[in-house]
Design a protein around this motif. Sequence first.
Motif, PDB file in Angstrom:
ATOM      1  N   VAL A  13       0.845  -1.198   0.000  1.00  0.00           N
ATOM      2  CA  VAL A  13       0.000   0.000   0.000  1.00  0.00           C
ATOM      3  C   VAL A  13       0.880   1.248   0.000  1.00  0.00           C
ATOM      4  CG1 VAL A  13      -1.698   1.323   1.338  1.00  0.00           C
ATOM      5  CG2 VAL A  13      -1.959  -1.152   1.099  1.00  0.00           C
ATOM      6  N   GLY A  14       1.917   1.240   0.805  1.00  0.00           N
ATOM      7  CA  GLY A  14       2.831   2.375   0.867  1.00  0.00           C
ATOM      8  C   GLY A  14       3.524   2.647  -0.456  1.00  0.00           C
ATOM      9  N   ASN A  43       6.304   9.298   5.644  1.00  0.00           N
ATOM     10  CA  ASN A  43       7.400   8.402   5.306  1.00  0.00           C
ATOM     11  C   ASN A  43       7.145   6.993   5.859  1.00  0.00           C
ATOM     12  OD1 ASN A  43      10.147   7.835   4.278  1.00  0.00           O
ATOM     13  ND2 ASN A  43      10.550   7.508   6.439  1.00  0.00           N
ATOM     14  N   HIS A  44       6.681   6.908   7.082  1.00  0.00           N
ATOM     15  CA  HIS A  44       6.378   5.597   7.681  1.00  0.00           C
ATOM     16  C   HIS A  44       5.304   4.863   6.898  1.00  0.00           C
ATOM     17  CE1 HIS A  44       8.092   6.616  11.933  1.00  0.00           C
ATOM     18  NE2 HIS A  44       9.021   6.572  10.984  1.00  0.00           N
ATOM     19  N   TYR A  45       4.325   5.592   6.404  1.00  0.00           N
ATOM     20  CA  TYR A  45       3.289   4.971   5.565  1.00  0.00           C
ATOM     21  C   TYR A  45       3.900   4.426   4.282  1.00  0.00           C
ATOM     22  CZ  TYR A  45      -0.332   7.393   8.371  1.00  0.00           C
ATOM     23  OH  TYR A  45      -1.144   7.855   9.367  1.00  0.00           O
ATOM     24  N   GLU A  46       4.716   5.224   3.626  1.00  0.00           N
ATOM     25  CA  GLU A  46       5.266   4.836   2.324  1.00  0.00           C
ATOM     26  C   GLU A  46       6.213   3.640   2.402  1.00  0.00           C
ATOM     27  OE1 GLU A  46       4.936   8.991  -0.186  1.00  0.00           O
ATOM     28  OE2 GLU A  46       6.915   8.165   0.208  1.00  0.00           O
ATOM     29  N   VAL A  47       6.942   3.510   3.485  1.00  0.00           N
ATOM     30  CA  VAL A  47       7.877   2.384   3.601  1.00  0.00           C
ATOM     31  C   VAL A  47       7.226   1.169   4.256  1.00  0.00           C
ATOM     32  CG1 VAL A  47       9.928   3.852   3.599  1.00  0.00           C
ATOM     33  CG2 VAL A  47       8.920   3.145   5.787  1.00  0.00           C
ATOM     34  N   GLY A  48       5.966   1.298   4.660  1.00  0.00           N
ATOM     35  CA  GLY A  48       5.246   0.167   5.232  1.00  0.00           C
ATOM     36  C   GLY A  48       5.494  -0.052   6.710  1.00  0.00           C
TER      37      GLY A  48
END
Length: 75
Positions: A13-14, A43-48
């Motif tokens: 998703v990220g 950033n935490h969302y994008e890297v999972g």
Amino acid sequence: MPIKRDLELNKLVGQNVKHLRKKSKHSQEGLAKLLKISRPTMNHYEVGKTTIPYKTLLMISKLYEKPYEWFFNEN
């Protein structure tokens, strides 16, 4: 192992969010401001590292005009 599967899903998703963000030429900071979150959270969302809350992902899907389910597929 459900935890590993959850981490893989978060990462997928990220990656999809990051792909759309870059395609639309938004910075992490810019998208974070639109979503009213911090850049480190983005950033935490994008890297999972962190699961994106439902409401936040719904906002992203509306912003980029993608169905909510799109983020859960390899694109």
